[in-house]
Write a protein that holds these residues in place. Structure first.
Motif, PDB file in Angstrom:
ATOM      1  N   ILE A 122       0.330  -8.210 -14.176  1.00 51.83           N
ATOM      2  CA  ILE A 122       1.609  -8.563 -13.294  1.00 51.83           C
ATOM      3  C   ILE A 122       0.806  -7.612 -12.508  1.00 51.83           C
ATOM      4  O   ILE A 122       0.024  -6.945 -12.186  1.00 51.83           O
ATOM      5  N   THR A 123       0.297  -8.759 -11.137  1.00 47.54           N
ATOM      6  CA  THR A 123      -0.768  -8.257 -10.004  1.00 47.54           C
ATOM      7  C   THR A 123       0.746  -7.694  -8.997  1.00 47.54           C
ATOM      8  O   THR A 123       1.838  -7.633  -8.464  1.00 47.54           O
ATOM      9  N   PRO A 124       0.148  -6.626  -8.183  1.00 48.79           N
ATOM     10  CA  PRO A 124       0.567  -5.490  -7.784  1.00 48.79           C
ATOM     11  C   PRO A 124       0.175  -5.573  -6.210  1.00 48.79           C
ATOM     12  O   PRO A 124      -1.431  -5.672  -5.782  1.00 48.79           O
ATOM     13  N   ALA A 125       1.281  -5.709  -5.863  1.00 43.93           N
ATOM     14  CA  ALA A 125       0.714  -5.973  -3.810  1.00 43.93           C
ATOM     15  C   ALA A 125       1.324  -4.399  -3.415  1.00 43.93           C
ATOM     16  O   ALA A 125       2.646  -4.460  -3.931  1.00 43.93           O
ATOM     17  N   LEU A 126       0.998  -4.515  -2.006  1.00 36.81           N
ATOM     18  CA  LEU A 126       1.876  -4.179  -0.640  1.00 36.81           C
ATOM     19  C   LEU A 126       2.290  -4.559   0.523  1.00 36.81           C
ATOM     20  O   LEU A 126       1.196  -4.881   0.908  1.00 36.81           O
ATOM     21  N   PHE A 127       3.362  -4.850   0.829  1.00 38.82           N
ATOM     22  CA  PHE A 127       3.280  -5.510   2.145  1.00 38.82           C
ATOM     23  C   PHE A 127       2.989  -4.042   2.921  1.00 38.82           C
ATOM     24  O   PHE A 127       4.468  -3.606   3.434  1.00 38.82           O
ATOM     25  N   VAL A 128       2.575  -4.647   4.477  1.00 39.09           N
ATOM     26  CA  VAL A 128       1.713  -3.563   5.340  1.00 39.09           C
ATOM     27  C   VAL A 128       2.083  -3.767   6.396  1.00 39.09           C
ATOM     28  O   VAL A 128       1.353  -5.354   6.502  1.00 39.09           O
ATOM     29  N   THR A 129       2.877  -3.790   7.442  1.00 38.87           N
ATOM     30  CA  THR A 129       3.111  -3.879   9.065  1.00 38.87           C
ATOM     31  C   THR A 129       1.976  -3.437   9.795  1.00 38.87           C
ATOM     32  O   THR A 129       2.114  -2.387   9.542  1.00 38.87           O
ATOM     33  N   VAL A 130       0.776  -3.872  10.467  1.00 37.15           N
ATOM     34  CA  VAL A 130       0.196  -2.474  10.859  1.00 37.15           C
ATOM     35  C   VAL A 130       0.105  -3.194  12.937  1.00 37.15           C
ATOM     36  O   VAL A 130      -0.128  -4.956  13.137  1.00 37.15           O
ATOM     37  N   ARG A 131       0.522  -2.459  13.305  1.00 42.66           N
ATOM     38  CA  ARG A 131      -0.012  -2.514  14.811  1.00 42.66           C
ATOM     39  C   ARG A 131      -0.576  -1.708  15.501  1.00 42.66           C
ATOM     40  O   ARG A 131      -0.516  -0.868  15.570  1.00 42.66           O
ATOM     41  N   ILE A 132      -1.941  -2.676  16.350  1.00 42.18           N
ATOM     42  CA  ILE A 132      -2.457  -1.641  17.277  1.00 42.18           C
ATOM     43  C   ILE A 132      -2.062  -2.132  18.625  1.00 42.18           C
ATOM     44  O   ILE A 132      -2.244  -2.978  19.133  1.00 42.18           O
ATOM     45  N   ASP A 133      -1.620  -1.104  18.776  1.00 40.56           N
ATOM     46  CA  ASP A 133      -1.864  -1.251  20.969  1.00 40.56           C
ATOM     47  C   ASP A 133      -2.264  -0.131  21.415  1.00 40.56           C
ATOM     48  O   ASP A 133      -2.586   0.933  20.998  1.00 40.56           O
ATOM     49  N   ASP A 134      -1.649  -0.049  22.550  1.00 36.63           N
ATOM     50  CA  ASP A 134      -2.309   0.859  23.860  1.00 36.63           C
ATOM     51  C   ASP A 134      -1.800   2.130  23.628  1.00 36.63           C
ATOM     52  O   ASP A 134      -2.712   3.584  23.491  1.00 36.63           O
ATOM     53  N   ASP A 135      -0.990   2.222  22.885  1.00 36.93           N
ATOM     54  CA  ASP A 135      -0.348   3.840  22.530  1.00 36.93           C
ATOM     55  C   ASP A 135       0.354   3.569  22.248  1.00 36.93           C
ATOM     56  O   ASP A 135       1.733   2.384  21.337  1.00 36.93           O
ATOM     57  N   ASN A 136       1.047   4.313  21.121  1.00 34.43           N
ATOM     58  CA  ASN A 136       1.953   4.570  20.461  1.00 34.43           C
ATOM     59  C   ASN A 136       3.562   4.393  20.726  1.00 34.43           C
ATOM     60  O   ASN A 136       4.198   3.691  19.746  1.00 34.43           O
ATOM     61  N   GLU A 137       3.786   4.532  22.005  1.00 35.51           N
ATOM     62  CA  GLU A 137       5.655   4.544  22.335  1.00 35.51           C
ATOM     63  C   GLU A 137       5.486   2.687  22.592  1.00 35.51           C
ATOM     64  O   GLU A 137       6.690   1.970  21.776  1.00 35.51           O
ATOM     65  N   SER A 138       4.584   1.863  22.609  1.00 38.37           N
ATOM     66  CA  SER A 138       4.533   0.586  23.629  1.00 38.37           C
ATOM     67  C   SER A 138       4.063  -0.275  22.059  1.00 38.37           C
ATOM     68  O   SER A 138       4.859  -0.563  21.471  1.00 38.37           O
ATOM     69  N   GLY A 139       3.660   0.720  20.560  1.00 36.27           N
ATOM     70  CA  GLY A 139       3.649   0.139  20.094  1.00 36.27           C
ATOM     71  C   GLY A 139       5.598  -0.296  18.867  1.00 36.27           C
ATOM     72  O   GLY A 139       5.253  -0.564  18.278  1.00 36.27           O
ATOM     73  N   ARG A 140       5.355   1.301  19.008  1.00 33.39           N
ATOM     74  CA  ARG A 140       6.751   1.252  18.708  1.00 33.39           C
ATOM     75  C   ARG A 140       7.554   0.359  18.931  1.00 33.39           C
ATOM     76  O   ARG A 140       8.763   0.402  17.862  1.00 33.39           O
ATOM     77  N   ARG A 141       7.832   0.159  20.728  1.00 34.08           N
ATOM     78  CA  ARG A 141       8.347  -0.966  21.008  1.00 34.08           C
ATOM     79  C   ARG A 141       8.459  -2.056  20.360  1.00 34.08           C
ATOM     80  O   ARG A 141       9.252  -2.867  19.752  1.00 34.08           O
ATOM     81  N   ALA A 142       7.413  -2.569  20.484  1.00 35.32           N
ATOM     82  CA  ALA A 142       7.004  -3.781  19.997  1.00 35.32           C
ATOM     83  C   ALA A 142       7.152  -3.871  18.597  1.00 35.32           C
ATOM     84  O   ALA A 142       8.104  -4.953  17.881  1.00 35.32           O
ATOM     85  N   LEU A 143       7.136  -3.028  17.431  1.00 29.98           N
ATOM     86  CA  LEU A 143       7.433  -3.267  16.128  1.00 29.98           C
ATOM     87  C   LEU A 143       9.026  -3.024  15.554  1.00 29.98           C
ATOM     88  O   LEU A 143       9.402  -3.937  15.221  1.00 29.98           O
ATOM     89  N   ASP A 144       9.935  -2.492  16.840  1.00 30.74           N
ATOM     90  CA  ASP A 144      10.798  -2.008  17.062  1.00 30.74           C
ATOM     91  C   ASP A 144      11.845  -3.631  17.230  1.00 30.74           C
ATOM     92  O   ASP A 144      12.425  -4.395  16.512  1.00 30.74           O
ATOM     93  N   ALA A 145      10.998  -4.605  18.063  1.00 28.76           N
ATOM     94  CA  ALA A 145      11.826  -5.280  18.654  1.00 28.76           C
ATOM     95  C   ALA A 145      10.779  -6.431  17.366  1.00 28.76           C
ATOM     96  O   ALA A 145      11.858  -8.186  17.053  1.00 28.76           O
ATOM     97  N   TYR A 146       9.935  -6.333  16.948  1.00 28.02           N
ATOM     98  CA  TYR A 146      10.326  -7.179  15.565  1.00 28.02           C
ATOM     99  C   TYR A 146      11.251  -7.039  14.479  1.00 28.02           C
ATOM    100  O   TYR A 146      11.604  -8.190  14.430  1.00 28.02           O
ATOM    101  N   ALA A 147      11.041  -5.813  14.274  1.00 26.64           N
ATOM    102  CA  ALA A 147      11.833  -5.453  12.887  1.00 26.64           C
ATOM    103  C   ALA A 147      13.777  -5.703  12.832  1.00 26.64           C
ATOM    104  O   ALA A 147      13.946  -5.959  11.814  1.00 26.64           O
ATOM    105  N   ARG A 148      14.519  -5.489  14.284  1.00 20.24           N
ATOM    106  CA  ARG A 148      15.140  -5.537  14.187  1.00 20.24           C
ATOM    107  C   ARG A 148      15.862  -6.729  14.419  1.00 20.24           C
ATOM    108  O   ARG A 148      16.674  -7.510  12.507  1.00 20.24           O
ATOM    109  N   PRO A 149      15.346  -8.229  14.292  1.00 20.69           N
ATOM    110  CA  PRO A 149      15.623  -9.245  13.908  1.00 20.69           C
ATOM    111  C   PRO A 149      14.865  -9.766  12.156  1.00 20.69           C
ATOM    112  O   PRO A 149      15.133 -10.628  11.635  1.00 20.69           O
TER     113      PRO A 149
END
Length: 171
Positions: A122-149
């Motif tokens: 049985i193959t194990p895996a892990l789904f991971v989303t990585v966002r590299i941005d200029d700063d944590n706050e803009s990265g957090r906003r971008a991930l929120d924009a992705y995550a909600r829908p």
């Protein structure tokens, strides 16, 4: 191929309602659908499950891989871990929680061994989303924009599996 039987929150029940499938017994329906696929890939011309019943199934194209493509289950509940070990080819924990990964994999492999399967198959895996941005706050906003829908939650609820990292300085 990764399958699941209905995500929690706003995606689960409403999509079942739209598809006119009952929410109850969704996991039994999922497992039986996968059993149907595998029977078809092996050349079956009928299928008699508890929920799904088919006669006179026309021949289908054989998959290039004997037994069909590997089917992974997405889930992390105790029932999903046991189900993965019993009948699926891979495990994708959802929602992903790195802190619970080792114990989840242990339960998947134990369920496999308990049913006579080779746990390491049985193959194990892990789904991971990585966002590299200029700063944590803009990265957090971008991930929120992705995550909600896509996941019906804000990124702070999945920080264990999503990494916020400022971009390295440019030279």
């Amino acid at each position: 191929m990764t399958v699941g039987a209905g995500f929690p929150g706003r995606f689960g029940r409403p999509l079942y309602t739209l598809s006119e499938l009952p929410w109850e017994r969704r996991f039994a329906r999922l497992d039986e659908t996968v059993a149907l696929w595998r029977a078809l890939w092996d050349g079956a011309d009928s299928f008699h499950g508890e929920i799904l019943q088919f006669e006179d199934i026309p021949p289908t194209i054989k998959p290039s891989r004997a037994g069909g493509p590997p089917i992974w289950l997405g889930g992390a509940t105790p029932a999903a871990l046991a189900r993965t070990g019993r009948m699926y080819d891979g495990w994708l924990p959802y929602p992903p929680d790195p802190a619970d990964y080792a114990s989840g994999l242990h339960h998947v492999r134990k369920a496999a061994a308990d049913t006579g399967r080779v746990a390491e198959d049985i193959t194990p895996a892990l789904f991971v989303t990585v966002r590299i941005d200029d700063d944590n706050e803009s990265g957090r906003r971008a991930l929120d924009a992705y995550a909600r829908p896509h996941t019906a939650c804000r990124c702070r609820s999945w920080r264990g599996s999503r990494q916020l990292s400022p971009a390295p300085p440019t030279r």
